[in-house]
Scaffold this motif. Structure first.
Motif, PDB file in Angstrom:
ATOM      1  N   ARG A 135     -12.171 -21.640  32.494  1.00 43.96           N
ATOM      2  CA  ARG A 135     -12.141 -21.445  31.053  1.00 43.96           C
ATOM      3  C   ARG A 135     -12.470 -19.988  30.718  1.00 43.96           C
ATOM      4  NH1 ARG A 135     -10.146 -25.564  31.767  1.00 43.96           N
ATOM      5  NH2 ARG A 135     -10.494 -27.589  30.776  1.00 43.96           N
ATOM      6  N   ALA A 136     -12.224 -19.622  29.462  1.00 46.08           N
ATOM      7  CA  ALA A 136     -12.485 -18.250  29.002  1.00 46.08           C
ATOM      8  C   ALA A 136     -13.507 -18.274  27.871  1.00 46.08           C
ATOM      9  CB  ALA A 136     -11.189 -17.603  28.502  1.00 46.08           C
ATOM     10  N   VAL A 137     -14.369 -17.273  27.865  1.00 47.90           N
ATOM     11  CA  VAL A 137     -15.270 -17.076  26.739  1.00 47.90           C
ATOM     12  C   VAL A 137     -14.907 -15.741  26.092  1.00 47.90           C
ATOM     13  CG1 VAL A 137     -17.085 -16.027  28.194  1.00 47.90           C
ATOM     14  CG2 VAL A 137     -17.663 -16.976  25.948  1.00 47.90           C
ATOM     15  N   VAL A 138     -14.658 -15.762  24.791  1.00 45.46           N
ATOM     16  CA  VAL A 138     -14.245 -14.567  24.052  1.00 45.46           C
ATOM     17  C   VAL A 138     -15.410 -14.118  23.186  1.00 45.46           C
ATOM     18  CG1 VAL A 138     -12.599 -13.600  22.413  1.00 45.46           C
ATOM     19  CG2 VAL A 138     -11.849 -15.339  24.048  1.00 45.46           C
ATOM     20  N   THR A 139     -15.845 -12.880  23.362  1.00 45.21           N
ATOM     21  CA  THR A 139     -16.990 -12.358  22.624  1.00 45.21           C
ATOM     22  C   THR A 139     -16.625 -11.066  21.894  1.00 45.21           C
ATOM     23  OG1 THR A 139     -17.835 -10.975  24.421  1.00 45.21           O
ATOM     24  CG2 THR A 139     -18.508 -13.291  24.427  1.00 45.21           C
ATOM     25  N   THR A 140     -17.538 -10.629  21.055  1.00 41.73           N
ATOM     26  CA  THR A 140     -17.298  -9.443  20.220  1.00 41.73           C
ATOM     27  C   THR A 140     -17.063  -8.188  21.040  1.00 41.73           C
ATOM     28  OG1 THR A 140     -18.666 -10.380  18.467  1.00 41.73           O
ATOM     29  CG2 THR A 140     -18.239  -8.021  18.364  1.00 41.73           C
ATOM     30  N   SER A 141     -17.888  -7.961  22.064  1.00 42.71           N
ATOM     31  CA  SER A 141     -17.807  -6.707  22.808  1.00 42.71           C
ATOM     32  C   SER A 141     -16.474  -6.574  23.542  1.00 42.71           C
ATOM     33  CB  SER A 141     -18.974  -6.581  23.790  1.00 42.71           C
ATOM     34  OG  SER A 141     -18.924  -7.605  24.772  1.00 42.71           O
ATOM     35  N   ILE A 142     -15.990  -7.663  24.143  1.00 37.05           N
ATOM     36  CA  ILE A 142     -14.726  -7.569  24.871  1.00 37.05           C
ATOM     37  C   ILE A 142     -13.559  -7.439  23.904  1.00 37.05           C
ATOM     38  CG2 ILE A 142     -14.251 -10.038  25.038  1.00 37.05           C
ATOM     39  CD1 ILE A 142     -13.742  -7.443  27.836  1.00 37.05           C
TER      40      ILE A 142
ATOM     41  N   ARG B  75     -13.629  -5.858  21.041  1.00 33.98           N
ATOM     42  CA  ARG B  75     -13.627  -4.453  20.611  1.00 33.98           C
ATOM     43  C   ARG B  75     -13.091  -3.539  21.705  1.00 33.98           C
ATOM     44  NH1 ARG B  75     -19.630  -4.461  17.769  1.00 33.98           N
ATOM     45  NH2 ARG B  75     -18.988  -5.451  15.788  1.00 33.98           N
ATOM     46  N   LEU B  76     -13.380  -3.870  22.940  1.00 33.43           N
ATOM     47  CA  LEU B  76     -12.891  -3.068  24.060  1.00 33.43           C
ATOM     48  C   LEU B  76     -11.361  -3.057  24.088  1.00 33.43           C
ATOM     49  CD1 LEU B  76     -13.814  -1.495  26.649  1.00 33.43           C
ATOM     50  CD2 LEU B  76     -13.582  -3.660  27.870  1.00 33.43           C
ATOM     51  N   TYR B  77     -10.758  -4.192  23.832  1.00 32.75           N
ATOM     52  CA  TYR B  77      -9.295  -4.281  23.844  1.00 32.75           C
ATOM     53  C   TYR B  77      -8.673  -3.755  22.551  1.00 32.75           C
ATOM     54  CZ  TYR B  77      -8.665  -6.676  28.285  1.00 32.75           C
ATOM     55  OH  TYR B  77      -8.619  -6.958  29.633  1.00 32.75           O
ATOM     56  N   GLU B  78      -9.423  -3.772  21.457  1.00 31.04           N
ATOM     57  CA  GLU B  78      -8.904  -3.247  20.195  1.00 31.04           C
ATOM     58  C   GLU B  78      -8.940  -1.728  20.146  1.00 31.04           C
ATOM     59  OE1 GLU B  78     -11.456  -5.109  17.412  1.00 31.04           O
ATOM     60  OE2 GLU B  78     -10.487  -7.092  17.563  1.00 31.04           O
ATOM     61  N   ASN B  79      -9.864  -1.136  20.877  1.00 33.77           N
ATOM     62  CA  ASN B  79     -10.055   0.310  20.847  1.00 33.77           C
ATOM     63  C   ASN B  79      -8.914   1.013  21.585  1.00 33.77           C
ATOM     64  OD1 ASN B  79     -10.893   2.980  21.094  1.00 33.77           O
ATOM     65  ND2 ASN B  79     -13.028   2.441  21.485  1.00 33.77           N
ATOM     66  N   PRO B  80      -8.100   1.825  20.881  1.00 32.70           N
ATOM     67  CA  PRO B  80      -6.983   2.507  21.547  1.00 32.70           C
ATOM     68  C   PRO B  80      -7.422   3.522  22.589  1.00 32.70           C
ATOM     69  CG  PRO B  80      -7.268   3.322  19.307  1.00 32.70           C
ATOM     70  CD  PRO B  80      -8.178   2.143  19.452  1.00 32.70           C
ATOM     71  N   ASP B  81      -8.679   3.968  22.513  1.00 33.23           N
ATOM     72  CA  ASP B  81      -9.196   4.915  23.501  1.00 33.23           C
ATOM     73  C   ASP B  81      -9.779   4.211  24.724  1.00 33.23           C
ATOM     74  OD1 ASP B  81      -8.538   7.131  21.903  1.00 33.23           O
ATOM     75  OD2 ASP B  81     -10.395   6.925  20.760  1.00 33.23           O
TER      76      ASP B  81
ATOM     77  N   LEU C 115      -9.132   0.037  26.277  1.00 32.47           N
ATOM     78  CA  LEU C 115      -8.032  -0.748  26.836  1.00 32.47           C
ATOM     79  C   LEU C 115      -6.835  -0.827  25.895  1.00 32.47           C
ATOM     80  CD1 LEU C 115     -10.036  -3.602  28.576  1.00 32.47           C
ATOM     81  CD2 LEU C 115      -9.013  -1.588  29.601  1.00 32.47           C
ATOM     82  N   GLY C 116      -7.095  -0.852  24.599  1.00 31.28           N
ATOM     83  CA  GLY C 116      -6.020  -0.735  23.618  1.00 31.28           C
ATOM     84  C   GLY C 116      -4.933  -1.786  23.685  1.00 31.28           C
ATOM     85  N   LYS C 117      -5.290  -3.020  24.042  1.00 31.44           N
ATOM     86  CA  LYS C 117      -4.284  -4.092  24.080  1.00 31.44           C
ATOM     87  C   LYS C 117      -4.876  -5.362  23.465  1.00 31.44           C
ATOM     88  CE  LYS C 117      -1.327  -2.639  27.891  1.00 31.44           C
ATOM     89  NZ  LYS C 117      -0.621  -3.078  29.114  1.00 31.44           N
ATOM     90  N   PRO C 118      -5.043  -5.386  22.136  1.00 27.74           N
ATOM     91  CA  PRO C 118      -5.652  -6.552  21.484  1.00 27.74           C
ATOM     92  C   PRO C 118      -4.866  -7.838  21.699  1.00 27.74           C
ATOM     93  CG  PRO C 118      -4.652  -5.081  19.858  1.00 27.74           C
ATOM     94  CD  PRO C 118      -4.657  -4.349  21.159  1.00 27.74           C
ATOM     95  N   GLU C 119      -3.565  -7.711  22.004  1.00 29.18           N
ATOM     96  CA  GLU C 119      -2.754  -8.908  22.221  1.00 29.18           C
ATOM     97  C   GLU C 119      -3.221  -9.711  23.429  1.00 29.18           C
ATOM     98  OE1 GLU C 119      -0.595  -5.464  24.311  1.00 29.18           O
ATOM     99  OE2 GLU C 119      -1.711  -5.794  22.436  1.00 29.18           O
ATOM    100  N   VAL C 120      -3.889  -9.040  24.387  1.00 34.45           N
ATOM    101  CA  VAL C 120      -4.399  -9.753  25.561  1.00 34.45           C
ATOM    102  C   VAL C 120      -5.466 -10.762  25.139  1.00 34.45           C
ATOM    103  CG1 VAL C 120      -5.714  -9.514  27.704  1.00 34.45           C
ATOM    104  CG2 VAL C 120      -3.868  -7.910  27.191  1.00 34.45           C
TER     105      VAL C 120
END
Length: 273
Positions: free
Chosen positions: A120-127, A129-135, A137-142
Motif C-alpha cells: 500500500r501507499a501512504v501519501v503525506t504533505t512533505s512528499i 510538496r517534493l513532487y509539486e516543486n519544479p526545482d 522532482l516537479g512531477k505532481p502527476e506521480v
C-alpha cells in the motif's frame, strides 16, 4: 576502461558479480576501483539472512514496525516485502519509493509495485510538496496517480487502521505522521536498515528521540551495499588491469601494496595515455 561500481556479493543479484569474476573482460587498460569498505574487516550478512531477521522482528512485534531504508536500495525493498509476506504484514511505502519501483518495472516484472497484494501507499504533505516543486522532482502527476489508485491512504490511516503494517520511515515522513495524529507506542518497533553513520547527521534526531520517548530502541538490520575487502581484491586480480586507479575510500594508502598495478592520483590530477 572499466569502473567497478559499488558491486557486492551479498545482494540478491550476486550471480552477476560472480559471473564477472569467472569471466572478466580482457584487455582492461584502466580499472577504476571503489574502496569504500577497505577500512572495515570481516564479511557481511546476505539479503537472505536479513530477510530472516526482519521476519523474526515482524513476528515478535505486537504493533506497527517502522523501517528506515533507502528507496533506491532495491534489494532491501524486496527483502522487506518478502519478509512482510512471510510474517503476514502489509508493507506501506511512500510515493517516492513506489515511483522508483515503477520506473524499474520497464526492466523487470519481478519487482513489487503498487497493485500487488500486501503493498500500500501512504501519501503525506512533505512528499506531495517534493513532487509539486519544479526545482525538486516537479512531477505532481506521480503523486496524483498513486493517490487515485485505490491502494493509497493518508497518514491518519496509520493510526486508525490495521496495526499489522510495516511502514517506510524517514524524518520528513515521521514528522508528517506525528502532525496527522499518529501516536507511537511501546508496542511499536523501529528498524534502521542503513549505514549507522546516518543517525548522527543533522535532522535525524527526530526519529530516535520520538521512539525513545515511548521506550522503543532502534534495531539495526543492515548489510553493506559495498563489496568486502576480500571481494575487491578478487575482482582486481581477476580483471588484472594494466593500471588500477583507486576512487573513494579513506584508507587506500594502507592497501595499495595488496592490489595490482595501482596508480594513485591526487585530486584534479589527469591520467594521460
Amino acid at each position: 576502461m572499466l569502473y567497478s561500481g559499488d558491486f557486492r556479493r551479498t545482494g540478491r543479484k550476486s550471480v552477476l558479480a560472480d559471473r564477472m569474476l569467472e569471466q572478466p573482460p580482457s584487455g582492461v587498460d584502466v580499472l577504476l576501483m571503489e574502496g569504500t569498505t577497505l577500512c572495515r574487516s570481516g564479511g557481511y550478512p546476505t539479503e537472505s539472512e536479513l530477510e530472516l531477521k526482519f521476519v523474526e522482528c515482524f513476528n515478535r512485534t505486537a504493533g506497527r514496525v517502522f523501517v528506515a531504508w533507502s528507496s533506491q536500495n532495491i534489494d532491501r525493498t524486496v527483502t522487506i516485502f518478502r519478509a512482510c509476506k512471510r510474517a503476514g504484514r502489509t508493507l506501506v511505502l511512500d510515493p517516492y519509493a513506489l515511483d522508483v519501483l515503477d520506473r524499474l518495472a520497464a526492466f523487470s516484472n519481478n519487482l513489487p509495485r503498487l497493485g500487488w497484494e500486501g503493498l500500500r501507499a501512504v501519501v503525506t504533505t512533505s512528499i506531495s510538496r517534493l513532487y509539486e516543486n519544479p526545482d525538486r522532482l516537479g512531477k505532481p502527476e506521480v503523486v496524483d496517480r498513486i493517490a487515485r489508485s485505490g491502494q493509497a491512504f493518508g497518514a491518519a490511516r496509520l493510526e486508525e487502521g490495521d496495526r499489522r503494517t510495516v511502514i517506510m520511515l524517514r524524518p520528513p515522513l515521521l514528522r508528517d505522521f506525528l502532525r496527522t495524529g499518529v501516536v507511537l507506542t511501546g508496542a511499536d518497533a523501529w528498524v534502521f536498515s542503513m549505514w549507522s553513520g546516518y543517525l548522527d547527521r543533522p535532522g535525524y534526531d527526530v526519529v530516535p528521540d520520538s521512539f525513545a520517548a515511548v521506550g522503543v530502541d532502534p534495531e539495526l538490520i543492515h548489510t553493506s551495499g559495498h563489496a568486502s575487502t576480500e571481494d575487491l581484491l578478487a575482482f582486481a586480480r581477476a580483471v588484472s588491469p594494466k593500471t588500477l586507479v583507486p576512487v573513494h575510500g579513506e584508507v587506500w594508502d594502507d592497501h595499495v601494496k595488496d592490489f595490482p598495478a595501482v596508480r594513485r592520483l591526487a585530486d584534479d590530477e589527469v591520467l594521460g595515455f
